[in-house]
Design a protein around this motif. Structure first.
Motif, short mmCIF file in Angstrom:
data_model
loop_
_atom_site.label_atom_id
_atom_site.label_comp_id
_atom_site.label_asym_id
_atom_site.label_seq_id
_atom_site.Cartn_x
_atom_site.Cartn_y
_atom_site.Cartn_z
N ASP A 159 0.84 -1.19 0.00
CA ASP A 159 0.00 0.00 0.00
C ASP A 159 0.88 1.25 0.00
O ASP A 159 2.10 1.18 0.18
N TYR A 160 0.24 2.41 -0.21
CA TYR A 160 1.02 3.63 -0.37
C TYR A 160 1.67 4.10 0.92
O TYR A 160 2.73 4.75 0.90
N LYS A 161 1.10 3.79 2.05
CA LYS A 161 1.75 4.14 3.32
C LYS A 161 3.05 3.36 3.47
O LYS A 161 4.06 3.89 3.93
N THR A 162 3.02 2.09 3.08
CA THR A 162 4.25 1.28 3.11
C THR A 162 5.26 1.82 2.10
O THR A 162 6.47 1.83 2.35
N ALA A 163 4.76 2.30 0.97
CA ALA A 163 5.65 2.88 -0.04
C ALA A 163 6.38 4.09 0.51
O ALA A 163 7.59 4.27 0.27
N MET A 164 5.68 4.92 1.28
CA MET A 164 6.34 6.07 1.91
C MET A 164 7.40 5.60 2.91
O MET A 164 8.49 6.19 3.01
N GLU A 165 7.08 4.54 3.63
CA GLU A 165 8.02 3.97 4.59
C GLU A 165 9.27 3.46 3.89
O GLU A 165 10.41 3.73 4.32
N TRP A 166 9.09 2.72 2.80
CA TRP A 166 10.24 2.18 2.06
C TRP A 166 11.08 3.31 1.48
O TRP A 166 12.32 3.26 1.50
N GLY A 167 10.43 4.34 0.96
CA GLY A 167 11.17 5.47 0.42
C GLY A 167 11.99 6.16 1.49
O GLY A 167 13.16 6.50 1.29
N THR A 168 11.40 6.34 2.65
CA THR A 168 12.08 7.00 3.77
C THR A 168 13.27 6.18 4.26
O THR A 168 14.36 6.71 4.50
N LEU A 169 13.09 4.88 4.41
CA LEU A 169 14.17 4.01 4.88
C LEU A 169 15.32 3.97 3.87
O LEU A 169 16.49 3.98 4.26
N ASN A 170 14.99 3.91 2.59
CA ASN A 170 16.02 3.86 1.56
C ASN A 170 16.83 5.16 1.54
O ASN A 170 18.06 5.15 1.47
N SER A 171 16.12 6.28 1.63
CA SER A 171 16.79 7.57 1.64
C SER A 171 17.68 7.73 2.88
O SER A 171 18.81 8.22 2.79
N ALA A 172 17.16 7.30 4.03
CA ALA A 172 17.93 7.40 5.27
C ALA A 172 19.22 6.59 5.18
O ALA A 172 20.26 6.99 5.72
N SER A 173 19.16 5.44 4.52
CA SER A 173 20.36 4.61 4.38
C SER A 173 21.38 5.26 3.46
O SER A 173 22.58 5.25 3.74
N VAL A 174 20.91 5.86 2.37
CA VAL A 174 21.81 6.46 1.38
C VAL A 174 22.58 7.65 1.96
O VAL A 174 23.77 7.82 1.70
N ILE A 175 21.92 8.47 2.77
CA ILE A 175 22.59 9.68 3.26
C ILE A 175 23.60 9.39 4.37
O ILE A 175 24.29 10.29 4.82
N THR A 176 23.71 8.14 4.79
CA THR A 176 24.73 7.78 5.78
C THR A 176 26.04 7.34 5.11
O THR A 176 27.01 7.04 5.79
N GLU A 177 26.06 7.31 3.78
CA GLU A 177 27.25 6.91 3.05
C GLU A 177 27.56 7.93 1.96
O GLU A 177 26.72 8.77 1.62
N VAL A 178 28.73 7.86 1.38
CA VAL A 178 29.14 8.78 0.32
C VAL A 178 28.57 8.31 -1.01
O VAL A 178 28.66 7.12 -1.35
N GLY A 179 27.99 9.23 -1.78
CA GLY A 179 27.46 8.90 -3.08
C GLY A 179 25.99 8.55 -3.04
O GLY A 179 25.38 8.40 -1.98
N SER A 180 25.43 8.40 -4.22
CA SER A 180 23.99 8.23 -4.36
C SER A 180 23.54 6.79 -4.47
O SER A 180 22.34 6.52 -4.55
N GLN A 181 24.49 5.83 -4.45
CA GLN A 181 24.10 4.43 -4.64
C GLN A 181 24.61 3.49 -3.55
O GLN A 181 24.02 2.43 -3.33
N SER A 182 25.68 3.86 -2.87
CA SER A 182 26.33 2.94 -1.93
C SER A 182 25.36 2.42 -0.87
O SER A 182 25.38 1.24 -0.51
N GLY A 183 24.50 3.29 -0.33
CA GLY A 183 23.62 2.89 0.76
C GLY A 183 22.26 2.35 0.35
O GLY A 183 21.43 2.07 1.22
N LEU A 184 22.02 2.19 -0.95
CA LEU A 184 20.73 1.67 -1.39
C LEU A 184 20.48 0.27 -0.83
O LEU A 184 21.34 -0.60 -0.88
N LEU A 185 19.28 0.06 -0.31
CA LEU A 185 18.95 -1.18 0.39
C LEU A 185 18.47 -2.27 -0.56
O LEU A 185 17.87 -1.98 -1.61
N ARG A 186 18.71 -3.51 -0.17
CA ARG A 186 18.15 -4.66 -0.86
C ARG A 186 16.79 -4.99 -0.24
O ARG A 186 16.46 -4.50 0.85
N LYS A 187 16.02 -5.84 -0.92
CA LYS A 187 14.63 -6.04 -0.50
C LYS A 187 14.53 -6.64 0.90
O LYS A 187 13.71 -6.20 1.71
#
Length: 327
Positions: free
Chosen positions: A287-315
């Motif tokens: 659902d869309y609420k979960t989609a917002m959650e996944w987007g937030t978690l993915n973004s939070a992981s990326v900004i803890t590392e250098v670059g735009s791809q290193s912190g991208l999460l797997r499923k």
């Protein structure tokens, strides 16, 4: 005939991140004007330099690939060593380079990102590109369209024609150049997109609304979302950095989501990682609420590392983080 879950139209670049120590005496930040000052002719040692692949389409394609989806990037690159780095990097992530167009008459896009005292300056090389893309012979569930540079109209028209002819879903993350130009082509894209991803500033450009009356934040975002919904019949998502995200869904219900509390190292790719997390959840029939959650978690992981791809999460990682957060 090639078949993908998502075909992404936009940019693929090489980014050079320069990490400057806070105490480096050759650099100075004017706190009042937010200007970075260095002396002409000076020479300085820096803490670290990174050469990483970036670009909006490449970032989201890698994010979706890590979430288990088959993706391909439609972008124009040169025939130089940077182009090969992009191809090798995408291949290692399972992203198809079938629609990467090598143009011998141009160079691959290159950026320098200077990180200093928790902030950044982005220097992007201006490269003239033709953006003559060819992806008509493919099957896909979604097209993800984003900024493609100066000569963008032909590429956008091809995407809209493809979407209309094939009846596929369109996710749209416009660039400022496209929004500043405006015109019927942008209105046509908005009318035909299933999900619109914008930051608050982009939302203001599209809607023509500014918070001149200083109304409270959530009321203002609600006003922006409702206005954007008149232009885009699908789901509209607004991201606003450390303030989180907001969304108006297909039923015209407005939702807000707070950001994850993490120590940010570097914010490049935060919007792209949010989009890949959100769209990955939609493709996973969440659902869309979960989609917002996944987007937030993915973004939070990326900004803890250098670059735009290193912190991208797997499923499995994003599902585990989502379950833990909702316990």
């Amino acid at each position: 005939m090639s078949s993908y879950d998502v075909v992404l139209v936009g940019n693929a670049t090489v980014d050079n991140f320069l990490w400057i120590q806070d105490e480096n005496k050759h650099f100075r930040m004017d706190e009042a004007t937010r200007e970075l000052c260095i002396k002409m002719g000076d020479k300085s040692l820096i803490e670290k330099a990174y050469f990483l692949v970036g670009g909006n389409a490449a970032n989201v394609s890698v994010g979706l690939s890590r979430l288990g989806f088959k993706t391909a990037v439609v972008a124009e690159i040169g025939e130089d060593e940077f182009a090969q780095k992009i191809i090798n990097s995408l291949s290692a992530e399972g992203v198809s380079d079938e629609f990467l167009r090598k143009n011998p008459n141009t160079s691959t896009s290159f950026s320098v990102i200077i990180n200093y005292k928790g902030d950044r300056v982005i220097l992007e090389e201006k490269v003239e590109k033709e953006h003559k893309y060819f992806f008509e012979g493919t099957e896909t569930k979604w097209i993800y369209l984003t900024s493609v540079g100066d000569n963008w109209i032909d590429a956008y028209e091809k995407v809209i024609d493809f979407v209309k002819q094939k009846g596929v879903n369109l996710a749209f993350n416009p660039g400022v150049a496209q929004l500043d130009a405006g015109g019927e082509i942008i209105q046509d894209v908005l009318r035909n997109c299933s999900i619109l991803f914008v930051n608050k500033e982009e939302a203001e450009i599209i809607s023509g609304i500014k918070n001149v009356d200083n109304i409270d934040y959530e009321t203002y975002l609600r006003k922006l979302l409702i206005e954007l919904k008149t232009k885009c019949p699908g789901v509209v998502v607004i991201t606003d950095g450390a303030k989180g995200s907001s969304m108006i869904d297909k039923n015209d219900e407005v939702h807000f989501h707070k950001p994850s509390e993490v120590a940010s190292l570097e914010r490049t790719g935060a919007g792209d990682s949010f989009a890949s997390g959100f769209l990955g959840a939609v493709l996973s029939e969440k659902d869309y609420k979960t989609a917002m959650e996944w987007g937030t978690l993915n973004s939070a992981s990326v900004i803890t590392e250098v670059g735009s791809q290193s912190g991208l999460l797997r499923k499995d990682e994003i599902e585990q983080k989502s379950e833990h957060k909702n316990d």
